[in-house]
Design a protein around this motif. Structure first.
Motif, mmCIF file in Angstrom:
data_model
loop_
_atom_site.group_PDB
_atom_site.id
_atom_site.type_symbol
_atom_site.label_atom_id
_atom_site.label_comp_id
_atom_site.label_asym_id
_atom_site.label_seq_id
_atom_site.Cartn_x
_atom_site.Cartn_y
_atom_site.Cartn_z
ATOM 1 N N ILE A 1 17.286 18.735 93.710
ATOM 2 C CA ILE A 1 18.409 19.039 92.824
ATOM 3 C C ILE A 1 18.662 20.535 92.728
ATOM 4 O O ILE A 1 19.814 20.984 92.790
ATOM 5 C CB ILE A 1 18.145 18.446 91.425
ATOM 6 N N THR A 2 17.606 21.320 92.608
ATOM 7 C CA THR A 2 17.784 22.753 92.370
ATOM 8 C C THR A 2 18.009 23.554 93.640
ATOM 9 O O THR A 2 18.756 24.535 93.632
ATOM 10 C CB THR A 2 16.568 23.326 91.631
ATOM 11 N N MET A 3 17.362 23.156 94.754
ATOM 12 C CA MET A 3 17.426 23.957 95.974
ATOM 13 C C MET A 3 17.912 23.178 97.195
ATOM 14 O O MET A 3 17.977 23.732 98.286
ATOM 15 C CB MET A 3 16.034 24.535 96.292
ATOM 16 N N LYS A 4 18.219 21.896 97.011
ATOM 17 C CA LYS A 4 18.645 21.024 98.109
ATOM 18 C C LYS A 4 17.581 20.967 99.208
ATOM 19 O O LYS A 4 17.878 20.985 100.400
ATOM 20 C CB LYS A 4 19.989 21.458 98.692
ATOM 21 N N ILE A 5 16.333 20.870 98.797
ATOM 22 C CA ILE A 5 15.209 20.761 99.727
ATOM 23 C C ILE A 5 14.488 19.456 99.390
ATOM 24 O O ILE A 5 13.713 19.393 98.437
ATOM 25 C CB ILE A 5 14.259 21.964 99.613
ATOM 26 N N ILE B 1 22.613 14.893 97.241
ATOM 27 C CA ILE B 1 24.077 14.771 97.322
ATOM 28 C C ILE B 1 24.715 15.166 95.992
ATOM 29 O O ILE B 1 25.426 16.161 95.904
ATOM 30 C CB ILE B 1 24.459 13.333 97.729
ATOM 31 N N ASP B 2 24.489 14.384 94.947
ATOM 32 C CA ASP B 2 25.106 14.676 93.656
ATOM 33 C C ASP B 2 24.281 15.638 92.822
ATOM 34 O O ASP B 2 24.850 16.424 92.053
ATOM 35 C CB ASP B 2 25.328 13.370 92.888
ATOM 36 N N GLY B 3 22.940 15.585 92.960
ATOM 37 C CA GLY B 3 22.104 16.476 92.174
ATOM 38 C C GLY B 3 22.376 17.940 92.473
ATOM 39 O O GLY B 3 22.526 18.757 91.555
ATOM 40 N N TYR B 4 22.484 18.278 93.742
ATOM 41 C CA TYR B 4 22.735 19.678 94.105
ATOM 42 C C TYR B 4 24.161 20.088 93.737
ATOM 43 O O TYR B 4 24.399 21.249 93.362
ATOM 44 C CB TYR B 4 22.493 19.875 95.596
ATOM 45 N N GLN B 5 25.104 19.154 93.826
ATOM 46 C CA GLN B 5 26.471 19.468 93.397
ATOM 47 C C GLN B 5 26.518 19.764 91.905
ATOM 48 O O GLN B 5 27.283 20.632 91.459
ATOM 49 C CB GLN B 5 27.396 18.298 93.732
#
Length: 505
Positions: free
Chosen positions: A80-84, A94-98
């Motif tokens: 969510i925070t770093m898209k890793i 997908i939605d968490g990083y957005q």
């Protein structure tokens, strides 16, 4: 009443000071393992497995189980925070990083934590009440049924992709082709290895996930000189009542899907998260927002991920079949302690079985505290300046990739997919369908070949079996509906364009 009596018996063992300590250690290590990019429960449990020789049986199993389902909580944080992502948090990107890009990191982390708690709770109820008989559900699925189930998963690509359907199908096909690299299971013939020895075992899912999501996102952030990281360490965890009400329905749907898919050998958290995401994108009231930072896009997959992790213990402890690599390590831990998982385990070792189930309730409470109120302390690592943080992230990515097979070639493969992932981002092609195809493609091929062997080449076995016939019928209805919707939209497009152009004149 028997179940309640057995749970009370299990809590007598789980709530001893010693077992509470091992449960807390397992949940804390699992959360940390989930937080660090590249590391996962498989590598951690394999490293800690020798320690089980010197730890009491109940405590050892409780600790290892806590690491596994604790990692399902923690792995959403870096996604969510770093898209890793880890393998079981790909959809969270997908939605968490957005949501992180929109400044809603706290809401995304709260949603993931609460949904994981709901998913874990529902799965424990399923495990408690249905474990003695639910494992038999897996026996109802034959190769033809699994093949049809995999086809249903591939059809879901239209829900998983955030771009055009054509691009999603193309990426899914690329993933299926990547899944064919390696040695053929039946004949032993190398396929698409280009005479490179390190491709004989295929391409690892960890290499693709870290490359296409993690390294690609790091490269993209470095490409932007003005904004090094979308996450600045400031989060607001408490959602509004309207936001909280959106979490519950998706979490319950994801819990049901994850609880079911966790029972099936070959199911597990990875497929469960894709299935839950696809369902939410279809039935949610806010389905138009999913893909661009919706609460439902985080809640459903997080609940399914956690639920599948818990119910994956059912086939192991009920019929002695590990459904994934982590469960195989858990089976090794049982055997090390002189316990054979299977139908006789519940009656022969009720203290271990019900003590392990009760410890999952305790672990769920530990994890909700670790991952909601205390998550801001876990995230302090991300307050480090990005030009200092990104080499450390790459280092952990390399460690995680190397630890899977202890092979340096896996690091180079990860780097190649990092470059490809960056190209995909520049071309605005979503990598999530690629992962879906890579996961389901080999399973589809394996079960299709088994079904053909058992039916002596007859395709009628797919229609005569009730489960596969029903699933294929649903696929046919879905495809027909999609085609009809496309044709209707195509006929309406010229009229809408004319109506839009009319007022402008």
């Amino acid at each position: 009443m028997d179940v309640l009596h057995n749970l009370a018996f299990g809590f007598e063992h789980a709530l001893t000071l010693q077992n509470l300590m091992f449960c807390a250690i397992g949940c804390t290590v699992g959360t940390l393992v989930g937080l660090l990019p590249g590391l996962g429960p498989l590598a951690t449990i394999s490293l800690l497995l020798p320690l089980t020789y010197s730890i009491p049986t109940g405590g050892a199993l409780i600790m290892l189980a806590g690491i596994y389902y604790g990692a399902q909580y923690g792995d959403s944080v870096s996604a969510i925070t770093m898209k890793i992502p880890h393998a079981s948090s790909i959809v969270a990107c997908i939605d968490g990083y957005q949501m992180t890009l929109k400044g809603k990191t706290g809401l995304a982390l709260f949603t993931a934590g609460v949904s994981s708690f709901i998913g874990g709770t529902v799965a424990i109820v399923v495990l408690s009440f249905l474990a003695p008989s639910l494992g038999e559900v897996a026996f109802l699925f034959g190769p033809a049924d699994y093949c049809a189930l995999m086809l249903v998963g591939l059809v879901c690509v239209s829900f998983v992709t955030t771009g055009s359907l054509l691009n999603g199908m193309a990426m899914c096909l690329v993933g299926v082709l990547l899944g064919q690299i390696g040695t053929d299971v039946n004949s032993g013939t190398p396929r698409f290895t280009m005479d490179l020895p390190f491709l004989a075992d295929g391409v690892g899912i960890v290499s693709i996930a870290l490359g296409c999501f993690g390294i690609a996102e790091i490269t993209k952030n470095l490409d932007n000189r003005e904004e090094r990281s979308p996450f600045n360490g400031k989060i607001h965890l408490i959602p509004t009542w309207a936001e909280f009400k959106r979490i519950i329905p998706s979490a319950l749907r994801g819990s049901a899907i994850g609880s079911f898919l966790g029972i099936l050998p070959g199911g597990g958290p990875v497929i469960a998260q894709f299935a839950a995401y696809a369902l939410d994108k279809k039935v949610s009231r806010y389905r138009d927002e999913i893909g661009s930072g919706a609460i439902e896009g985080v809640a459903g997959q997080a609940a399914a991920d956690e639920a599948a992790a818990r119910t994956s213990f059912i086939p192991l402890m009920s019929i002695g079949i590990p459904e994934n690599a982590v469960m195989a390590l858990m089976m090794a831990a049982f055997i090390i302690k002189g316990i054979q998982p299977g139908p006789n385990m519940i009656s022969g070792h009720p203290d271990l079985f019900w003590g392990l189930v009760a410890s999952m309730w305790v672990g769920n409470c530990f994890l909700i505290v670790l991952n909601v109120p205390l998550v801001r302390y876990w995230l302090s690592v991300f307050k480090i300046p990005y030009n200092v943080l990104f080499p450390a992230i790459l280092f952990f990515c390399c460690i995680g990739t190397y630890s899977v097979n202890n092979n340096l070639d896996d690091i180079f493969i990860t780097a190649v997919f990092g470059l490809l992932g960056y190209v995909f981002m520049r071309l605005e092609m979503d990598a999530a369908p690629l992962m879906l195809g890579f996961i389901l493609g080999p399973m589809l091929e394996e079960n299709f070949r088994r079904a053909m062997l058992l039916s002596r080449g007859s395709f009628m076995s797919f229609m005569t079996r009730p489960i596969s016939g029903t699933l294929l019928s649903l696929i046919g209805i879905f495809v027909a509906w999609q085609v009809a919707s496309f044709l209707v939209q195509a006929r309406k497009a010229p009229r809408l364009a004319a109506e839009h152009a009319g007022p402008q004149k």
